[in-house]
Design a protein around this motif. Structure first.
Motif, PDB file in Angstrom:
ATOM      1  N   THR A  94      -1.864 -23.982  -8.438  1.00 36.38           N
ATOM      2  CA  THR A  94      -0.457 -24.053  -8.036  1.00 36.38           C
ATOM      3  C   THR A  94      -0.105 -22.734  -7.370  1.00 36.38           C
ATOM      4  N   LEU A  95       0.366 -22.805  -6.130  1.00 38.27           N
ATOM      5  CA  LEU A  95       0.858 -21.612  -5.438  1.00 38.27           C
ATOM      6  C   LEU A  95       2.249 -21.325  -5.970  1.00 38.27           C
ATOM      7  N   ASN A  96       2.446 -20.154  -6.567  1.00 42.56           N
ATOM      8  CA  ASN A  96       3.741 -19.812  -7.138  1.00 42.56           C
ATOM      9  C   ASN A  96       4.625 -19.074  -6.140  1.00 42.56           C
ATOM     10  N   HIS A  97       4.129 -17.975  -5.587  1.00 39.18           N
ATOM     11  CA  HIS A  97       4.915 -17.217  -4.611  1.00 39.18           C
ATOM     12  C   HIS A  97       4.019 -16.220  -3.890  1.00 39.18           C
ATOM     13  N   PHE A  98       4.520 -15.706  -2.761  1.00 38.20           N
ATOM     14  CA  PHE A  98       3.817 -14.662  -2.033  1.00 38.20           C
ATOM     15  C   PHE A  98       3.850 -13.396  -2.877  1.00 38.20           C
ATOM     16  N   TYR A  99       2.721 -12.721  -3.008  1.00 38.65           N
ATOM     17  CA  TYR A  99       2.604 -11.562  -3.900  1.00 38.65           C
ATOM     18  C   TYR A  99       2.669 -10.243  -3.141  1.00 38.65           C
ATOM     19  N   GLY A 100       1.997 -10.170  -2.009  1.00 41.88           N
ATOM     20  CA  GLY A 100       1.978  -8.923  -1.253  1.00 41.88           C
ATOM     21  C   GLY A 100       0.831  -8.886  -0.269  1.00 41.88           C
ATOM     22  N   THR A 101       0.678  -7.747   0.377  1.00 38.49           N
ATOM     23  CA  THR A 101      -0.332  -7.567   1.413  1.00 38.49           C
ATOM     24  C   THR A 101      -1.158  -6.327   1.100  1.00 38.49           C
ATOM     25  N   SER A 102      -2.450  -6.420   1.327  1.00 36.03           N
ATOM     26  CA  SER A 102      -3.319  -5.245   1.195  1.00 36.03           C
ATOM     27  C   SER A 102      -4.055  -5.041   2.515  1.00 36.03           C
ATOM     28  N   TYR A 103      -4.541  -3.814   2.696  1.00 40.65           N
ATOM     29  CA  TYR A 103      -5.229  -3.449   3.927  1.00 40.65           C
ATOM     30  C   TYR A 103      -6.486  -2.680   3.561  1.00 40.65           C
ATOM     31  N   HIS A 104      -7.547  -2.926   4.303  1.00 41.42           N
ATOM     32  CA  HIS A 104      -8.713  -2.054   4.203  1.00 41.42           C
ATOM     33  C   HIS A 104      -9.463  -2.067   5.531  1.00 41.42           C
ATOM     34  N   THR A 105     -10.188  -0.999   5.755  1.00 44.93           N
ATOM     35  CA  THR A 105     -10.899  -0.830   7.004  1.00 44.93           C
ATOM     36  C   THR A 105     -12.398  -0.873   6.775  1.00 44.93           C
TER      37      THR A 105
END
Length: 178
Positions: free
Chosen positions: A99-110
């Protein structure tokens, strides 16, 4: 300006050459402009994944390439971010009861690929799983094992994960009492 972009590229080169540190922080009076300039030196790759919880409050981690990670993968053409997140978790972990509850956030890596600097932008969704027993690692993607981690297990896993996940794991640890 070009001078600023050139200085930023030189900073990126220096950060990449530093083998002692895992994380670098850039202090700037204009974070948005600096981030836009930073991104211009990389080829973007968009991915989506899940922070999956079971009814006991444990989080699902995958073990791949010697590191604990969260399930994620590239967004396909004509696929929404949410659809990609759900598809990738289902594929990598063999889970169907999500079940998708909500958007949590964004991460970045290179990273480097094809002699080019890449910036992976991963969109994370909070998900719950009602059938935590029925999981199966996608071995063809290099996933060796899947494990539900309680707070103690997650604290140990943080020693063997990627730095861009520290904040996500830390938020989990703050949500669940030790």
């Amino acid at each position: 300006s070009t001078d600023y972009s050139d200085r930023l590229k030189e900073t990126i080169d220096n950060i990449e050459a530093d083998t002692k540190h895992k994380i670098a922080y850039l202090v700037t009076p204009d974070p948005d402009a600096t981030f836009q300039a930073f991104k211009s030196h990389f080829q973007p790759v968009e991915a989506a994944g899940g922070i999956v919880w079971n009814p006991d409050g444990a989080i699902l981690l995958i073990f791949r390439h010697g590191k604990w990670d969260l399930p994620k993968g590239k967004i396909e053409q004509n696929e929404s971010i949410a659809e990609a997140a759900e598809r990738e978790v289902a594929e990598e972990c063999g889970i169907r009861e999500l079940t998708l509850n909500h958007f949590y956030g964004t991460s970045y890596h290179t990273y480097w690929q094809f002699n080019q600097r890449m910036l992976k932008i991963t969109y994370w969704y909070d998900m719950s799983c009602t059938d935590p027993q029925n999981i199966n690692p996608q071995t063809e993607e290099g996933i060796e094992t899947i494990r539900w981690m309680d707070t103690q297990g997650l604290q140990r896993a943080m020693d063997q994960t990627f730095p861009n996940l520290y904040g996500i794991f830390d938020n989990y640890l703050k949500r669940v009492p030790l």
